[in-house]
Every structure is written in C-alpha cells, then in structure tokens.
Design an enzyme around this catalytic site. Structure first.
Site, PDB file in Angstrom:
ATOM      1  N   HIS A  41       0.822  -1.222   0.000  1.00  9.76           N
ATOM      2  CA  HIS A  41       0.000   0.000   0.000  1.00  9.76           C
ATOM      3  C   HIS A  41       0.854   1.271   0.000  1.00  9.76           C
ATOM      4  O   HIS A  41       0.408   2.327   0.438  1.00  9.76           O
ATOM      5  CB  HIS A  41      -0.972   0.007   1.189  1.00  9.76           C
ATOM      6  CG  HIS A  41      -2.002  -1.066   1.113  1.00  9.76           C
ATOM      7  ND1 HIS A  41      -3.142  -0.954   0.345  1.00  9.76           N
ATOM      8  CD2 HIS A  41      -2.054  -2.298   1.691  1.00  9.76           C
ATOM      9  CE1 HIS A  41      -3.858  -2.064   0.467  1.00  9.76           C
ATOM     10  NE2 HIS A  41      -3.219  -2.885   1.258  1.00  9.76           N
ATOM     11  N   THR A  42       2.061   1.154  -0.485  1.00 13.76           N
ATOM     12  CA  THR A  42       2.912   2.342  -0.617  1.00 13.76           C
ATOM     13  C   THR A  42       2.954   2.855  -2.046  1.00 13.76           C
ATOM     14  O   THR A  42       3.236   4.035  -2.268  1.00 13.76           O
ATOM     15  CB  THR A  42       4.359   2.038  -0.150  1.00 13.76           C
ATOM     16  OG1 THR A  42       4.805   0.832  -0.779  1.00 13.76           O
ATOM     17  CG2 THR A  42       4.425   1.873   1.358  1.00 13.76           C
ATOM     18  N   ASP A  43       2.685   2.008  -3.023  1.00 13.56           N
ATOM     19  CA  ASP A  43       2.868   2.450  -4.409  1.00 13.56           C
ATOM     20  C   ASP A  43       1.887   3.549  -4.797  1.00 13.56           C
ATOM     21  O   ASP A  43       2.275   4.568  -5.376  1.00 13.56           O
ATOM     22  CB  ASP A  43       2.821   1.275  -5.397  1.00 13.56           C
ATOM     23  CG  ASP A  43       1.480   0.574  -5.471  1.00 13.56           C
ATOM     24  OD1 ASP A  43       0.715   0.651  -4.487  1.00 13.56           O
ATOM     25  OD2 ASP A  43       1.201  -0.053  -6.510  1.00 13.56           O
ATOM     26  N   SER A 133      -1.454 -11.470 -11.669  1.00 10.10           N
ATOM     27  CA  SER A 133      -1.918 -12.125 -12.888  1.00 10.10           C
ATOM     28  C   SER A 133      -2.548 -11.118 -13.842  1.00 10.10           C
ATOM     29  O   SER A 133      -2.425 -11.258 -15.064  1.00 10.10           O
ATOM     30  CB  SER A 133      -2.926 -13.229 -12.544  1.00 10.10           C
ATOM     31  OG  SER A 133      -4.026 -12.712 -11.812  1.00 10.10           O
ATOM     32  N   ASP A 178       2.797  -3.056 -10.120  1.00 16.35           N
ATOM     33  CA  ASP A 178       2.628  -4.318 -10.835  1.00 16.35           C
ATOM     34  C   ASP A 178       3.062  -4.203 -12.287  1.00 16.35           C
ATOM     35  O   ASP A 178       3.855  -5.006 -12.786  1.00 16.35           O
ATOM     36  CB  ASP A 178       1.175  -4.768 -10.762  1.00 16.35           C
ATOM     37  CG  ASP A 178       0.749  -5.145  -9.361  1.00 16.35           C
ATOM     38  OD1 ASP A 178       1.589  -5.070  -8.436  1.00 16.35           O
ATOM     39  OD2 ASP A 178      -0.427  -5.503  -9.178  1.00 16.35           O
TER      40      ASP A 178
END
Length: 298
Positions: A41-43, A133, A178
């Site tokens: 939860h940092t991105d 995915s 991601d």
C-alpha cells in the site's frame, strides 16, 4: 517480457480453438508474474516498493484477422470472447473480458489503430493469488497486439498505459508497481522502485537465495474488493494533511515527525493507514540496503 517461439501449450490451444492458419502462423508472447518482497500500500501513496518477477507467466498466442474484431479465448475459464474494436464499452466489473477490452481500449486511446486478431491466452499464474496475474495479462496482450499491428512503445510508457487501463477501464485504482515490475523487471533481480518519480534500481538477488511463495488459497479481486476502499481512505487522509503540511504531495512524503505533529487531525482508522505508509516506506528502503549488503558477502 519477451517474444518466444513457444510454449507449445499456447500454440496448441490457439490451433484447437481457431484452427491452423495458412500464411498467418500465430506468434506467442509472454509476461511474468511478480511478488513484492516488501512495500504494501505504498505504491499508490507515492512511496517505495521492492518487487521481483517470478518464473510463472501469462502467454498469448495471436494471429491477425482481416476485420476489426478481437477474439480472445481465455484458457482459465475456457471461454471465447468476441470484441468489436470500434465499440469497446465497459461491462461488468471483475469479468475477464474487461481486461481484454481495457488493453485494446488504452492502446487505441494512445492513437494506435489496432488490427483485428484472434488470441488464445494461457498461463500458470494463480488468479487472484497476489502474483499480479492481471498486470501480466495486460502486458502480454498489449505486447502481442502492438507487435501484430506493427507498433512499438517504450516499456515504461507501456507499463503506464496498462496501469491506466486497469484504473480507468477495469476500475481497480492500482499504483504503478505491478505493471512496472512486469514490464521492466529482470530475472534474478529485485526492483527498488520509487513510485512517485518512477526511478528504479535493479538489485541482484544473491546466488543461492531462494524466495518461497506459499499459496494461502485466498483469492481476491482488486476491482471489486476492499483495495479501492483502502485507497480512498488514504486519499482522504492526504487531503486533511495537505491543509496542515505545506508542500505535501503524497502520503509517503510525510515524515515521522510531521505525522507525530499532525496525526491528531485524523480519525483512528485514517491514522493507522498513514502510519503504515510512513513506516512501511522506511522499511522498504532499509530492505534495499540489506539486500545490497548481502551481495558484499557472497
């Protein structure tokens, strides 16, 4: 992420669904999944993350058509989706077709006139298992569509486009981790990524060090789960803190001292969210230093 001559499974699935092609042999593209060593939860809060690619992949076997139809066979659900490239309207959230449409939509929003294609998607990344995915699918399909149409984009731009597809079309308000990892990661190297500046460093994983992934059996969907709610809570907390801290642009830019000084402005849940972001960001940077130190002793 690369073009490959196999694997045979993707080609076999393509030929089973669409039949052999005279003069238009399908080509196969693949993109890896990813794990995140630390940095949760940092991105999307402008902080640092520390992911790495894994040896599980999504694969797309693709061949051009002579019309404006994109047919996609989803090997996971054994369903065939027929999409009109001139009318890519949003449907039910969380459905596989939304990801296929999203990738085609964002590339055409970029100004690229995609050709009609038949595509068969296979892979061995567990769906909803926290191994990206969806990002792997997005990058593999995007690369396949681009190459089939004769287009080429910088990988950083492609990662941002796929993130936009997931945020704006699919409805999952994800950060850049991601897609950046899948597009730019390298085998046996971890990526220390600054999600605010998009600067990154690839750090070798020491030889002999193994990363163990345990499947909990729990499945999640970013677009329909609590992820979006968590992000909304962080956005609201940022808005409160920006009124008190001059020049604050993102939560990870808040210092521990500033949090101590202004944390009383937040409710109990918001305070937990912000404290996690601030302390987790520090842990990510410490983890990067630790991995570099490991390399000195190998």
């Amino acid at each position: 992420m690369s073009q490959v001559n196999g694997p045979e499974k993707a080609l076999t699935e393509f030929n089973r669904v669409f039949g052999p092609r005279a003069g238009a042999w399908p080509r196969v593209y693949q993109a890896p999944g990813r794990i995140n060593l630390i940095g949760e939860h940092t991105d999307y809060n402008g902080g640092h993350v520390f992911p790495a690619t894994i040896d599980l992949h999504t694969r797309v076997a693709i061949a051009p058509r002579n019309d404006r139809v994109l047919q996609v066979h989803d090997g996971h659900g054994s369903q065939l989706y027929t999409l009109d490239l001139d009318s890519l309207g949003q449907g039910e959230k969380g459905q596989p077709a939304e990801y296929f449409k999203a990738v085609a939509w964002v590339l055409q929003e970029r100004g690229l006139q995609l050709p009609g294609c038949d595509a068969a998607i296979t892979g061995n990344i567990p769906l909803g298992g926290g191994l990206s995915s969806s990002a792997s699918l997005e990058l593999a399909l995007a690369l396949a569509l681009l190459d089939t149409g004769g287009f080429e984009l910088d990988r950083s731009e492609l990662a941002l486009l796929c993130q936009r597809a997931e945020v704006e079309f699919v409805g999952a308000r994800c950060g850049i981790m991601d897609q950046f990892t899948v597009a730019l990661g390298e085998r046996n190297r971890a990526m220390l990524l600054d999600c605010w500046t998009q600067a990154y460093e690839l750090i070798d994983v020491p030889p002999g060090l193994k990363i163990l992934i345990i499947h909990s059996g729990v499945r999640h969907r970013v677009s329909t789960g609590s992820y979006n709610s968590r992000r909304q809570e962080c956005d609201e907390a940022l808005g409160v803190l920006q009124e008190a801290v001059a020049g604050l642009k993102y939560l990870a830019g808040l210092t521990a001292d500033q949090l101590d000084q202004h944390g009383g402005l937040l409710g109990s849940v918001a305070l937990k969210r912000v404290r996690h972001v601030v302390t987790e960001n520090r842990r990510v940077l410490d983890a990067g230093k630790a991995l570099r130190a490991c390399l000195l002793y190998t």
